[in-house]
Structures are given as C-alpha cells and as structure tokens.
Write a protein that holds these residues in place. Structure first.
Motif, mmCIF file in Angstrom:
data_model
loop_
_atom_site.group_PDB
_atom_site.id
_atom_site.type_symbol
_atom_site.label_atom_id
_atom_site.label_comp_id
_atom_site.label_asym_id
_atom_site.label_seq_id
_atom_site.Cartn_x
_atom_site.Cartn_y
_atom_site.Cartn_z
ATOM 1 N N SER A 35 6.602 5.166 9.736
ATOM 2 C CA SER A 35 6.186 5.099 8.335
ATOM 3 C C SER A 35 7.284 4.497 7.466
ATOM 4 O O SER A 35 7.014 3.670 6.587
ATOM 5 N N ALA A 36 8.529 4.899 7.715
ATOM 6 C CA ALA A 36 9.650 4.398 6.912
ATOM 7 C C ALA A 36 9.839 2.896 7.089
ATOM 8 O O ALA A 36 10.095 2.167 6.123
ATOM 9 N N PRO A 42 13.823 5.022 2.924
ATOM 10 C CA PRO A 42 14.740 5.894 3.672
ATOM 11 C C PRO A 42 14.008 7.144 4.166
ATOM 12 O O PRO A 42 12.854 7.392 3.791
ATOM 13 N N ILE A 43 14.689 7.921 4.988
ATOM 14 C CA ILE A 43 14.104 9.129 5.579
ATOM 15 C C ILE A 43 15.011 10.314 5.284
ATOM 16 O O ILE A 43 16.237 10.188 5.292
ATOM 17 N N LEU A 71 10.218 12.985 -4.865
ATOM 18 C CA LEU A 71 10.974 12.066 -4.014
ATOM 19 C C LEU A 71 10.124 11.540 -2.857
ATOM 20 O O LEU A 71 10.413 10.483 -2.293
ATOM 21 N N ALA A 72 9.080 12.292 -2.503
ATOM 22 C CA ALA A 72 8.222 11.884 -1.388
ATOM 23 C C ALA A 72 7.494 10.572 -1.672
ATOM 24 O O ALA A 72 6.944 9.952 -0.752
ATOM 25 N N ASN A 73 7.503 10.144 -2.934
ATOM 26 C CA ASN A 73 6.897 8.854 -3.272
ATOM 27 C C ASN A 73 7.781 7.682 -2.855
ATOM 28 O O ASN A 73 7.300 6.543 -2.773
ATOM 29 N N GLU A 74 9.055 7.968 -2.606
ATOM 30 C CA GLU A 74 9.996 6.891 -2.277
ATOM 31 C C GLU A 74 10.820 7.164 -1.026
ATOM 32 O O GLU A 74 11.605 6.320 -0.601
ATOM 33 N N ILE A 75 10.642 8.354 -0.436
ATOM 34 C CA ILE A 75 11.386 8.743 0.764
ATOM 35 C C ILE A 75 10.422 9.415 1.736
ATOM 36 O O ILE A 75 9.547 10.189 1.323
ATOM 37 N N VAL A 101 19.637 15.250 6.812
ATOM 38 C CA VAL A 101 20.250 13.946 7.060
ATOM 39 C C VAL A 101 19.403 12.861 6.404
ATOM 40 O O VAL A 101 18.203 12.765 6.657
ATOM 41 N N MET A 102 20.041 12.062 5.567
ATOM 42 C CA MET A 102 19.358 10.927 4.947
ATOM 43 C C MET A 102 19.702 9.674 5.739
ATOM 44 O O MET A 102 20.877 9.393 5.997
#
Length: 318
Positions: A35-36, A42-43, A71-75, A101-102
């Motif tokens: 998905s990322a 980013p994850i 943040l789930a809209n962009e990560i 971990v990002m």
C-alpha cells in the motif's frame, strides 16, 4: 422534545467523533509495504507484545486521538506482534515495547519512537521525522560540522535503540574523549548508558567496569547512586546472587532515602529465593509490604507471597 433532539444530536456527534478517531491498520506488513509503495507514503510499524500495558495505552489513548488518527491519511499504519513475528522484530532491532518505527515506502527506516508517547508528543515527533528533523541522519550531519557531547549522546541513543551497540559505544566514547572532566554534564551519562548497553549485551564484567569508572571519575555526579545500584543489578543478571544481595544491601545503607530502596529490597528477596531459601524470601516479601505499603510493586509482591504459600499441586513438598 427539543431538549431530547439536542441530546440526540450530541450523542450522534460524539459517536461521529469516536468513529473519526479510528485508524485502519494494514492486516500484514506485506500489505502495508504494498500500500505504501502504491501511494508513495511512509509507514508506521507499531511493534507490541500482548502483555505490554504501555502498548495497550498507545492503542486506547494515542491512536484514538483525532489528530493522530488523521495521520492515516498520509501514512500507512501496521501493527506487528514482535513475539510472534520475530523476523520483523529482528530486522528492525526492536529492543522493547512499544516501539514505533517510521519507514519510507520501501521499508528503509527514517527513525523510531521508543516506549509510550501521548498524543501531543507522538504527533510532534512524527511531524519532525516527516520534515527530517531530530532523526539519526540529521544528527550525524550536524555532528560533522559542529560536534558536541549533547549531539553525540543523541546519536548514541539512536544507535542503542536499534541494537547497534558497536556504533552506540563509538559515540559514547567520543563523549568521554571530548569532555573527560564532565564539564558539559554528559560524560557520566555516557558511562551509565555504556554500562546499561553492556548489561543488555550480557557483557557483565564490562558493564560493572563502566559503573565503577563513573563512580571513581565523577564522584559528585547525580548518577553515582544509580551506578552502585546498577552493579548489584548486573550481578543479579549474571546470577551471582551472593554478590547481588551484598550490593543491594550496601546500596540501601548508603542511600536509605533513595527511591530505588524498595526495588533493592525486592531484588534481595528475589535473589534469596533464587538461592533456594524460599522460607527467608517469603519473610522478606511479607516485610516488604510493611516497609513499603505505597510501593507500586505491592501487587506483584503479594502475588509472590501467594505463589510461595500456595504452590501448584505438582510442586508441593519439593
């Protein structure tokens, strides 16, 4: 009727807010990476354990916050049970729980959050990481042009958190070289971190040597009491129970007002039981409840008393 309508709207509004603060996590790391990559996002990989109380708080408090959930809209978010998916845990060098971990969309680490962070702190850290601030690469770049003990300490901490102990030790030693007299106030912390790191690596003699060096080199440091306690704790980890008991007793006599005294008393009981003297250990646990009735460990101590008094049927008489 109007009042009931207002109440109904309030309830609906509350339900909508609660619904909005739900993060949809990818079902697996593989799905998260897929998905990322597709979204070029980013994850955030949350490593947890079923028994971890702070992990549960991260779920119920931080991840239920509206701003964090947004943040789930962009990560891409995903959870990993580190005790079941040990390959992922090993890959990212997870040392404790929770660890978030990002990574970039390809899984390359950007940075991480160790332990629990409340909503405001969590959001601030993630925004910093997105902007390339306060990350390991940014610290390394700064150290190239303007090295300081404080910066070296931050770098060492980042490496140690990744279980990259060799790199961590390298920067802790740089602190000692740059400020041998502890004028900046980081050399004593460097030795304490070095001792902790060596303990985790099961290099017990090296850990005790670092604690002793801290006590001898910086006797005025506020970490001297922790170092004395640490030596006893290392002996316990090394299963040198007589030395550990003697060390904890020494600590309690030298620092009777320390907040670590209850811990020392509990460890003495643990070591005594490890030596096989269950009867004396039981007395120590019971004494603990009298001496430290407000300790946060009283529930655990009570459980040890019950365990000793009521052993499983197959262990009775042993």
């Amino acid at each position: 009727m109007k009042k009931l309508a207002i109440i109904a709207l309030m309830l609906l509004g509350g339900a909508a807010a609660a619904s909005a603060a739900q993060i949809t996590f990818a079902e697996t790391p593989a799905q998260a990476f897929e998905s990322a990559l597709a979204k070029n996002q980013p994850i955030l990989i949350t490593f947890y354990a079923d028994w971890c109380g702070w992990c549960k708080k991260l779920d119920t408090v931080t991840y239920r916050n509206d701003s964090v959930a947004a943040l789930a809209n962009e990560i891409v978010f995903v959870k990993v049970n580190a005790e079941k998916d040990t390959a992922m845990s090993h890959k990212y060098g997870v040392a404790g729980f929770p660890t978030v971990v990002m990574t970039k969309s390809d899984g390359t680490e950007i940075d991480r959050i160790y332990g629990y962070a409340g909503p405001k702190e969590f959001l601030t850290i993630i925004r910093d990481y997105q902007a390339g601030r306060n990350t390991l690469p940014s610290y390394l770049a700064q150290a190239e042009s303007a090295p300081t003990p404080a910066l070296y300490y931050l770098i060492a901490d980042k490496y140690i958190g990744r279980k990259k102990f060799v790199d961590g030790e390298k920067y802790l030693n740089k602190i000692l070289e740059l400020d041998p007299n502890n004028e900046k106030g980081y050399s004593d912390s460097a030795l304490s971190s070095l001792a902790d790191m060596k303990t985790r690596a099961k290099e017990f003699d090296a850990a005790k040597a670092a604690y002793k060096k801290l006590m001898e080199s910086y006797p005025q440091s506020g970490l001297v009491d922790n170092a004395l306690f640490g030596i006893a704790a290392v002996n316990r980890r090394a299963e040198k129970y007589d030395d550990a008991i003697a060390g904890f007793k020494l600590f309690m006599s030298v620092y009777p007002q320390s907040e670590l005294v209850p811990d020392a008393a509990a460890y003495i009981a643990i070591c005594t039981e490890k030596k096989g003297d269950t009867a004396t250990a039981l007395q120590m646990y019971e004494r603990y409840l009298i001496d430290f009735p407000k300790s946060e460990d009283t529930t655990w101590v009570k459980s040890q008393i019950q365990r000793i008094k009521n052993p499983p049927a197959d262990q009775k008489g042993k």
